[in-house]
Design a protein around this motif. Structure first.
Motif, short mmCIF file in Angstrom:
data_model
loop_
_atom_site.label_atom_id
_atom_site.label_comp_id
_atom_site.label_asym_id
_atom_site.label_seq_id
_atom_site.Cartn_x
_atom_site.Cartn_y
_atom_site.Cartn_z
N GLY A 11 0.80 -1.21 0.00
CA GLY A 11 0.00 0.00 0.00
C GLY A 11 0.84 1.26 0.00
N VAL A 12 1.95 1.23 -0.72
CA VAL A 12 2.85 2.39 -0.80
C VAL A 12 3.14 2.69 -2.27
CG1 VAL A 12 3.92 1.92 1.44
CG2 VAL A 12 4.96 0.98 -0.64
N THR A 13 3.71 3.84 -2.52
CA THR A 13 4.11 4.20 -3.88
C THR A 13 5.37 3.42 -4.27
OG1 THR A 13 5.56 6.01 -3.20
CG2 THR A 13 3.20 6.54 -3.56
N PRO A 14 5.60 3.28 -5.56
CA PRO A 14 6.84 2.62 -5.99
C PRO A 14 8.09 3.32 -5.45
CG PRO A 14 5.30 2.68 -7.81
CD PRO A 14 4.69 3.51 -6.70
N ASP A 15 8.07 4.65 -5.40
CA ASP A 15 9.23 5.37 -4.87
C ASP A 15 9.45 5.09 -3.39
OD1 ASP A 15 9.92 6.52 -7.31
OD2 ASP A 15 8.73 8.33 -6.94
N ALA A 16 8.37 4.98 -2.62
CA ALA A 16 8.48 4.65 -1.20
C ALA A 16 9.04 3.24 -1.02
CB ALA A 16 7.14 4.79 -0.51
N LEU A 17 8.62 2.32 -1.87
CA LEU A 17 9.12 0.95 -1.81
C LEU A 17 10.61 0.91 -2.14
CD1 LEU A 17 8.56 -2.05 -1.35
CD2 LEU A 17 8.02 -2.21 -3.78
N LYS A 18 11.02 1.64 -3.18
CA LYS A 18 12.43 1.69 -3.54
C LYS A 18 13.27 2.25 -2.40
CE LYS A 18 11.99 2.22 -8.54
NZ LYS A 18 12.22 3.13 -9.69
N ALA A 19 12.76 3.29 -1.74
CA ALA A 19 13.48 3.89 -0.62
C ALA A 19 13.60 2.90 0.54
CB ALA A 19 12.77 5.17 -0.16
N ALA A 20 12.55 2.15 0.80
CA ALA A 20 12.58 1.16 1.87
C ALA A 20 13.60 0.06 1.56
CB ALA A 20 11.19 0.56 2.08
N VAL A 21 13.61 -0.42 0.32
CA VAL A 21 14.56 -1.45 -0.08
C VAL A 21 15.99 -0.92 0.03
CG1 VAL A 21 15.39 -2.82 -2.05
CG2 VAL A 21 12.96 -2.76 -1.50
N LYS A 22 16.18 0.33 -0.35
CA LYS A 22 17.52 0.94 -0.25
C LYS A 22 17.95 1.03 1.21
CE LYS A 22 20.23 4.84 -1.81
NZ LYS A 22 20.23 6.10 -2.56
N ALA A 23 17.00 1.31 2.11
CA ALA A 23 17.31 1.48 3.52
C ALA A 23 17.60 0.17 4.24
CB ALA A 23 16.18 2.22 4.22
N VAL A 24 16.82 -0.88 3.93
CA VAL A 24 16.93 -2.11 4.73
C VAL A 24 17.27 -3.36 3.93
CG1 VAL A 24 15.38 -1.25 6.52
CG2 VAL A 24 14.44 -2.59 4.64
N GLY A 25 17.34 -3.27 2.62
CA GLY A 25 17.67 -4.44 1.81
C GLY A 25 16.44 -5.05 1.16
#
Length: 58
Positions: free
Chosen positions: A32-46
């Protein structure tokens, strides 16, 4: 083992590949997030979905 890109089923449930448009779309919808938010999360935690889930507070 490498992803079989000919199979466009649901995400494998373990790892998130933000470089595949269909996975980015499906995981974004799942969380339930934007693609950019998901990319940022993956960048932050893997790429592990459990880590991204925890990071997003889901």
């Amino acid at each position: 083992m490498a992803d079989d890109l000919t199979k466009r089923g649901p995400p494998d449930g373990i790892r998130i590949n933000v470089n595949e448009a269909w996975e980015l779309r499906d995981w974004s919808k799942h969380f339930g997030v934007t693609p950019d938010a998901l990319k940022a999360a993956v960048k932050a935690v893997g790429v592990m979905s459990k880590d991204v889930k925890r990071h997003l507070g889901k």
